[in-house]
Design a protein around this motif. Structure first.
Motif, PDB file in Angstrom:
ATOM      1  N   MET A   1       0.747  -1.193   0.117  1.00 26.77           N
ATOM      2  CA  MET A   1      -0.070  -0.078  -0.174  1.00 26.77           C
ATOM      3  C   MET A   1       0.871   1.494   0.030  1.00 26.77           C
ATOM      4  O   MET A   1       2.077   1.218   0.475  1.00 26.77           O
ATOM      5  CB  MET A   1      -0.841   0.023   1.261  1.00 26.77           C
ATOM      6  CG  MET A   1      -1.926  -1.333   1.300  1.00 26.77           C
ATOM      7  SD  MET A   1      -2.872  -1.508   2.799  1.00 26.77           S
ATOM      8  CE  MET A   1      -3.929   0.266   2.582  1.00 26.77           C
ATOM      9  N   LYS A   2       0.220   2.213  -0.320  1.00 29.94           N
ATOM     10  CA  LYS A   2       1.006   3.866  -0.210  1.00 29.94           C
ATOM     11  C   LYS A   2       0.878   4.056   0.946  1.00 29.94           C
ATOM     12  O   LYS A   2       0.475   3.549   2.220  1.00 29.94           O
ATOM     13  CB  LYS A   2       0.103   4.599  -0.905  1.00 29.94           C
ATOM     14  CG  LYS A   2      -0.227   4.658  -2.403  1.00 29.94           C
ATOM     15  CD  LYS A   2      -1.118   5.794  -2.855  1.00 29.94           C
ATOM     16  CE  LYS A   2      -1.500   5.450  -4.273  1.00 29.94           C
ATOM     17  NZ  LYS A   2      -2.211   6.441  -4.718  1.00 29.94           N
ATOM     18  N   PRO A   3       2.186   4.862   1.658  1.00 32.75           N
ATOM     19  CA  PRO A   3       2.136   4.990   3.247  1.00 32.75           C
ATOM     20  C   PRO A   3       1.244   5.711   3.622  1.00 32.75           C
ATOM     21  O   PRO A   3       0.883   5.270   4.728  1.00 32.75           O
ATOM     22  CB  PRO A   3       3.461   5.991   2.946  1.00 32.75           C
ATOM     23  CG  PRO A   3       4.253   5.555   1.605  1.00 32.75           C
ATOM     24  CD  PRO A   3       3.176   5.236   0.628  1.00 32.75           C
ATOM     25  N   LYS A   4       0.435   6.552   3.071  1.00 30.99           N
ATOM     26  CA  LYS A   4      -0.608   7.456   3.729  1.00 30.99           C
ATOM     27  C   LYS A   4      -1.691   6.172   3.803  1.00 30.99           C
ATOM     28  O   LYS A   4      -2.716   6.190   4.921  1.00 30.99           O
ATOM     29  CB  LYS A   4      -1.031   8.302   2.983  1.00 30.99           C
ATOM     30  CG  LYS A   4      -2.259   9.442   3.547  1.00 30.99           C
ATOM     31  CD  LYS A   4      -2.370  10.426   2.736  1.00 30.99           C
ATOM     32  CE  LYS A   4      -3.473  11.326   3.583  1.00 30.99           C
ATOM     33  NZ  LYS A   4      -3.687  12.481   2.848  1.00 30.99           N
ATOM     34  N   SER A   5      -2.067   5.327   2.733  1.00 31.96           N
ATOM     35  CA  SER A   5      -3.072   4.643   3.190  1.00 31.96           C
ATOM     36  C   SER A   5      -2.726   3.495   4.200  1.00 31.96           C
ATOM     37  O   SER A   5      -3.616   3.105   4.741  1.00 31.96           O
ATOM     38  CB  SER A   5      -3.301   3.559   1.476  1.00 31.96           C
ATOM     39  OG  SER A   5      -3.723   4.600   0.696  1.00 31.96           O
TER      40      SER A   5
END
Length: 91
Positions: free
Chosen positions: A45-49
């Motif tokens: 996943m993307k870091p923010k997600s």
């Protein structure tokens, strides 16, 4: 770590996002312990997600079999198709 297909990884991520799917259910179906699911989510996943998911999951009683207030049955939307062993059944 177990070698997983792209389809399996997608399904694990989907199950991890679902509030009522326990880590024990993911372990039973795919053989991944909670920490391995977290590592997979962090990698895929993307870091923010990932941070948003961790914030939601942390301390959530429904993600752990022993912390649930209900024992039998599960929530199922009336529009949800019958699902058997991770495969959608045909009518």
């Amino acid at each position: 770590m177990i070698t997983l297909s792209t389809r399996d990884i997608d399904r694990i991520i989907e199950m991890a996002w679902e509030d009522r799917t326990t880590f024990e259910a993911i372990e039973f179906q795919f053989g991944l312990k909670e920490q391995e699911v977290i590592e997979l989510m962090r990698k895929e996943m993307k870091p923010k997600s990932f941070k948003m998911w961790r914030k939601r999951v942390q301390g959530r009683a429904t993600k752990h079999e022993k912390l649930r207030t209900f024992r039998e049955g599960r929530f199922k939307c009336s529009r949800q198709k019958q699902i058997t062993h991770n495969n959608i059944s045909k009518r």
